[in-house]
Design an enzyme around this catalytic site. Structure first.
Site, PDB file in Angstrom:
ATOM      1  N   ASN A   1       0.874  -1.172   0.000  1.00 55.99           N
ATOM      2  CA  ASN A   1       0.000   0.000   0.000  1.00 55.99           C
ATOM      3  C   ASN A   1       0.917   1.230   0.000  1.00 55.99           C
ATOM      4  O   ASN A   1       1.401   1.659   1.052  1.00 55.99           O
ATOM      5  CB  ASN A   1      -0.865  -0.073   1.277  1.00 55.99           C
TER       6      ASN A   1
ATOM      7  N   ARG B   1      -2.516  -1.749  -3.590  1.00 57.25           N
ATOM      8  CA  ARG B   1      -3.531  -0.697  -3.646  1.00 57.25           C
ATOM      9  C   ARG B   1      -3.102   0.291  -4.723  1.00 57.25           C
ATOM     10  O   ARG B   1      -1.988   0.814  -4.679  1.00 57.25           O
ATOM     11  CB  ARG B   1      -3.621   0.030  -2.311  1.00 57.25           C
TER      12      ARG B   1
ATOM     13  N   HIS C   1     -11.085   6.356  -1.647  1.00 57.15           N
ATOM     14  CA  HIS C   1     -11.344   5.574  -0.419  1.00 57.15           C
ATOM     15  C   HIS C   1     -12.306   4.412  -0.701  1.00 57.15           C
ATOM     16  O   HIS C   1     -12.990   3.932   0.212  1.00 57.15           O
ATOM     17  CB  HIS C   1     -11.973   6.435   0.690  1.00 57.15           C
TER      18      HIS C   1
ATOM     19  N   ARG D   1      -6.560  19.692   3.864  1.00 58.67           N
ATOM     20  CA  ARG D   1      -7.218  19.989   2.572  1.00 58.67           C
ATOM     21  C   ARG D   1      -8.522  20.733   2.823  1.00 58.67           C
ATOM     22  O   ARG D   1      -9.242  20.422   3.763  1.00 58.67           O
ATOM     23  CB  ARG D   1      -7.528  18.687   1.823  1.00 58.67           C
TER      24      ARG D   1
ATOM     25  N   GLU E   1      -7.863  -1.544   5.342  1.00 58.59           N
ATOM     26  CA  GLU E   1      -7.633  -1.530   3.897  1.00 58.59           C
ATOM     27  C   GLU E   1      -6.753  -2.689   3.446  1.00 58.59           C
ATOM     28  O   GLU E   1      -7.006  -3.291   2.415  1.00 58.59           O
ATOM     29  CB  GLU E   1      -6.952  -0.221   3.498  1.00 58.59           C
TER      30      GLU E   1
END
Ligand code: ADP
Length: 403
Positions: free
Chosen positions: A7, A98, A186, A247, A390
């Site tokens: 990942n 990923r 996501h 962000r 994940e």
């Protein structure tokens, strides 16, 4: 079956090794045999490799000038030293990666062929911080284990079937034809936590209208009907939607024009402002981390309070905006760093939906509640806190490709 998961992020590399037996119950995540992470932002000279296996921890400094060797040094700890869990890397059956962006063509996981590798390369303009790191990982593995299959698990794939009205931006249609659309991100997390919520509640996914709130440093919300994403808050890039750690999320695009015209901002400055200096950090001027913001609020810091208020307001607004498309709401899911760990944020968000008879069990919300339903029995909406996994989700998506 031994599955290695890679990942790769813009400044980090995480990896896990899982062993899955034919009789393994896959409904509950397994603990990895071995896990490792590299953080390339520790200082100007070194990255830090951390490894955990056999109840042992190892830390290794990695000189930045040899960044390209990082993955190989990391993999070496699988077969050497006190974190050794395999005699040879050849014992690994398959590798799952990923991949942040699948563009329009990749709506499900697939074996990485030269064509797929080229597609990941071609998608660099849409994921400039991540795809070079993904390719580095794929190529390092291909050199080390040329005969071991590698699988791409795309973070956009879960959103690939959202309907046109949620996908197409209201700008001239030719831009949609050129690839500007909502892709969403996501996806691996949203798909996994929604499936897990169904299992925790003992209800079939096909019957559920779910809103999944992945609230971490990066945050997004997805509406899930019959197990499919039908709307999501991130868009063409992971900058759209919620307020995040650094962000800004959605803002009036004309603000950018104003900053350019009146203050002479260029592309690099805007990029930095919107991605690194905004969000919780930008408003609070304290931190991007909700924990520090909550401490500052306790000390009477008004900007910290405002930052948290905006964050919660935006989460509620996005949830509210998705309920009509879903045609109701059965389950609200909270996941990721903030969603899993902040009772305060969960309580404030849920309070906005009492008009739907969403009733949070306030006591349960304040206790350890991972992978549990924290709604009161008389609530019309279930509220489930799910630990996002994940890497385990990538392993599960990689498994069907094992021959
Ligand atoms: P990402 O994977 O996007 O980097 P994470 O999902 O790991 O982010 O979330 C990290 C964020 O989670 C932290 O920045 C912090 O705001 C939040 N967080 C972690 N622990 C807690 C906690 N106990 N209380 C509140 N927020 C927390």
């Amino acid at each position: 079956m031994k599955i290695l998961v890679l990942n790769a992020g813009s400044s980090s590399q995480k990896s896990c090794l899982y062993e899955i037996q034919p009789h393994t119950d896959l409904s509950t995540p397994l603990e990895p045999l071995w896990e490792a992470s590299i953080d390339w932002t520790v200082n100007d000279e070194y990255g830090l490799l951390k490894v955990f296996a056999n109840d042992q921890k190892r830390k290794i400094d990695l000189p930045l000038e040899n960044k390209g060797d990082g993955i190989l040094i990391m993999l070496e700890t699988i077969t050497h030293g006190h974190t050794k869990v395999l005699s040879s890397l050849e014992e690994i059956d398959i590798i799952g990666h990923r991949i942040v962006h699948g563009g329009r063509n990749y709506s499900q996981s697939c074996i990485i062929t030269p064509e797929v590798e080229q597609a990941i390369q071609d998608l660099i303009p849409l994921a400039p911080n991540h795809h070079p790191a993904h390719l580095e990982g794929i190529r390092a593995i291909a050199r080390t284990l040329p005969h071991t299959p590698q699988v791409a698990v795309f973070d956009t794939a879960f959103h690939s079937k959202i309907p046109p009205e949620a996908k197409v931006y209201p700008i001239p249609y030719e831009w949609y034809e050129k690839g500007i659309q909502r892709y969403g991100f996501h996806g691996i997390s949203h798909e996994y936590v929604s499936q897990r919520a169904g299992k925790i509640l003992g209800k079939p996914l096909e019957d559920l209208k779910i809103i999944s709130c992945h609230l971490g440093n990066g945050s997004s919300i997805t509406a899930i009907k019959n197990g499919h994403s039908i709307d999501t808050s991130m868009g063409f890039t992971p900058l759209e939607g919620l307020m995040m750690g650094t962000r800004c999320g959605s803002i009036d695009p004309a603000i950018l024009l104003h900053l350019m015209d009146e203050y002479g901002y260029d592309k690099e400055q805007l990029n930095h402002l919107l991605n690194k200096e905004s969000g919780l950090l930008g408003v609070s001027q304290v931190s991007a981390d909700v924990r520090s913001i909550i401490s500052a609020i306790a000390n009477g810091n008004h900007q910290a309070q405002l930052a948290l208020d905006i964050f919660v307001h935006r989460v509620k607004s996005v949830i509210g905006s998705m309920i009509p498309s879903l045609g109701g709401l059965d389950v609200l899911v909270f996941t990721a760093g903030i969603g899993e760990n902040s009772p305060l944020v969960r309580e404030q968000v849920c309070a906005g939906f009492s008009f739907l008879n969403l009733q949070l069990d306030l006591e349960h919300n304040n206790l350890k509640c991972l992978d549990q339903n924290i709604a009161r029995p008389d609530s019309s909406v279930d509220v489930v806190v799910v630990k996002t996994q994940e890497d385990w989700a990538i392993a599960l998506q990689t498994l069907p490709f094992c021959s």
